[in-house]
Design an enzyme around this catalytic site. Structure first.
Site, mmCIF file in Angstrom:
data_model
loop_
_atom_site.group_PDB
_atom_site.id
_atom_site.type_symbol
_atom_site.label_atom_id
_atom_site.label_comp_id
_atom_site.label_asym_id
_atom_site.label_seq_id
_atom_site.Cartn_x
_atom_site.Cartn_y
_atom_site.Cartn_z
ATOM 1 C CD GLU A 182 -14.088 78.880 -49.931
ATOM 2 O OE1 GLU A 182 -15.268 79.480 -49.621
ATOM 3 O OE2 GLU A 182 -14.962 78.628 -50.959
ATOM 4 C CG HIS B 140 -17.515 79.435 -52.346
ATOM 5 N ND1 HIS B 140 -17.271 79.237 -51.448
ATOM 6 C CD2 HIS B 140 -19.127 78.632 -52.607
ATOM 7 C CE1 HIS B 140 -18.441 78.372 -50.699
ATOM 8 N NE2 HIS B 140 -19.586 78.322 -51.909
#
Length: 530
Positions: free
Chosen positions: A263, A281
């Site tokens: 990420e 997220h």
């Protein structure tokens, strides 16, 4: 006044909570994005409040000379080096309950989204198409939901799923049968078996060495054909490439991911596949959750810095604000007992047994055991090598077994602590209690009763019980210029072994100790410092 640095974005209300509790606050919400500048100033602070942008690395913590606590507003602490913090005695807290509902709701939303192909249907419809037959969905009611992890968030997901009339099965080694019944779920002992039964699978567990890649390619191959997979927990729990292959082959009917192994996720094997729902997220991203965790971490850090209370710590035992003043004298006593044993021990320690007798046995024993273990290990590993936070880890690394026993009151004292230390050559014990004045006392050493208040400098001697010893020792100490503040005596039997524990005004130097050891009655002499 303790001083806290907030290096990520927290609400004004959280800042005010610190101030209301008498904590000075330095609010610099962009500082966490500049590691170099953060390292320059971190040494000034007692506490560090963060979200996910600040990286509390070992290098940063090396410069945090005064830091006592790190508070993470949120549940994930991937950005904190917990081992490095523990080694430096820094308590690491998170807020595991502040965003549980929000994350659980996101998992349920993702399950609906992938069951009814809502994102793809929305994009198609807004593009002017009317592809009703293309987006055939699946009902939730009556289906089996498989939980991997049934902790805070998993239990909320289970309750919501039961409300949707789903059957819930759970794989979680830490879930007891009683708790499973209370939740209304079926506990499944084997992960592969659960995967073969579930129509929807959702993960709710942290990423650790044991859980990393828990859904490997091998495990994904055991998933029930036509099932749907949801991950709103942590990236790296699932082999994403294997999921992509299962989607392409049709074994999986769909997948929904809020977290990814890398990420920010700019590229991923799942992107572009049909019936895959992806979000960046967002599990904890509601205004309510962000506010809740900010307020919670401010309260927790303030309680610790001002009152000594520890809540939701990942590397230290919890202590409530109500417990802290009650535990304080007992923690001091345990520190004295551990320090005495550590200074007296000359061989490798194999086992530590701690007996909590009487009322003290009803207290929260974890901080007492940690304080005792740390104090005992300091003479062996050095002042900077162990603390209350790292003591259990250091003891385990050295192969030292630690056991606790609670016993009913017995003997002359209604409540006391006894430490029994087993080394390679012998077993010795020391016991102590708290008097009505709130001060600790040694009450027994090697099974011999005595009463002695710990002081900064002390002298211990083991000697034969013969007339003239007290006079000989007092005379010699006078010659050596060592002033006696307190003098406690005890013996096992007349003419047998006796001990003396003296409080003195200054450290007993090695040359003086050698002279004391030379007295005819002395078997052992030790200079102690507390």
């Amino acid at each position: 006044m303790p001083k806290v640095l907030i290096s990520d974005k927290l609400s004004d209300a959280a800042v005010q909570i610190f101030r209301d509790n008498g904590v000075e606050v330095d609010f610099q919400p962009e500082l966490g994005k500049d590691p170099g500048k953060l390292a320059q100033v971190i040494g000034e602070y007692d506490g560090l409040a963060i979200r996910s942008a600040t990286k509390a690395t070992a290098d940063l913590l090396d410069k945090a000379a005064n830091l006592k606590v790190i508070g993470r507003a949120g549940i994930g602490v991937d950005n904190v080096d917990i081992a490095a913090a523990s080694a430096r005695g820094i308590v690491v807290m998170n807020t595991p309950f502040g965003n549980s509902i929000t994350t659980a709701e996101h998992a349920i939303a993702m399950m609906f989204a992938v069951a009814r192909q809502i994102p793809a249907a929305d994009a198609s419809t807004q593009a002017g198409k009317w592809e009703k037959s293309k987006f055939m969905g699946s009902e939730i009611t009556g289906k089996t939901l498989g939980l991997i992890g049934a902790g805070n968030i998993g239990s909320v997901v289970a309750s919501r799923a039961l409300g949707l009339k789903m059957k819930v099965i759970a794989f979680d080694p830490f879930l007891s049968q009683d708790r499973a019944r209370e939740m209304g779920v079926e506990k499944v002992e084997d992960l592969g078996q659960m995967l073969g039964r579930a129509d929807f699978i959702t993960l709710h567990l942290p990423r650790t060495e044991k859980t990393a890649n828990i859904l490997s390619a091998e495990m994904i191959a055991r998933i029930k054909p036509g099932a749907r997979l949801i991950n709103c927990a942590r990236g790296g729990l699932v082999d994403e490439a294997a999921v992509a292959e299962a989607l392409k082959s049709g074994r999986l009917a769909g997948a929904a991911f809020d977290v990814f192994a890398q990420e920010p996720a700019k590229e991923n094997p799942l992107f572009g596949l049909p019936n895959v729902v992806c979000t960046p997220h967002l599990g904890a991203s509601t205004s309510e959750a962000q506010e809740n965790v900010a307020l919670q971490v401010a309260e927790q850090m303030s309680d610790y810095l001002v009152r000594g209370a520890i809540a939701n710590a990942l590397n230290a035992p919890s202590v409530t604000a109500e417990e802290a003043p009650i535990l304080k004298p007992w923690i001091a006593l345990c520190g004295n007992l551990g320090s005495f044993a550590g200074q007296m021990t000359e061989h490798a320690i194999r086992e530590i047994e701690i007996e909590y007798v009487g009322q003290v046995g009803q207290l929260n024993l974890k901080p007492l055991t940690s304080a005792l273990t740390a104090a005992m290990l300091i003479p062996l590993v050095g002042e900077g090598g162990v603390n209350m936070v790292s003591a259990p880890i250091v003891a385990r690394e050295r192969g030292i077994r630690i056991s606790e026993t609670r016993k009913d009151a017995q003997g002359a004292f209604g409540s006391y602590v006894r430490l029994i230390v087993t080394t390679e050559t012998q077993t010795r014990s020391v016991a102590g209690t708290i008097y009505s004045d709130g001060k600790p006392r040694f009450i027994q050493i090697k099974g011999i009763n005595l009463e002695a208040e710990p002081s900064e400098f002390m002298l211990y001697t083991a000697n034969t019980d013969t007339p003239g010893y007290i006079g000989a020792l007092g005379t010699l100490l006078g010659e050596l210029g060592i002033n006696i503040a307190t003098f406690a005596l005890g013996r096992s039997a007349r003419g047998d072994e006796a001990i003396a524990l003296l409080g003195v005004d200054a450290v007993v130097p090695p040359a003086a100790l050698e002279r004391i050891q030379g007295l005819a009655q002395v078997r052992q002499a030790k200079a102690l410092r507390f």
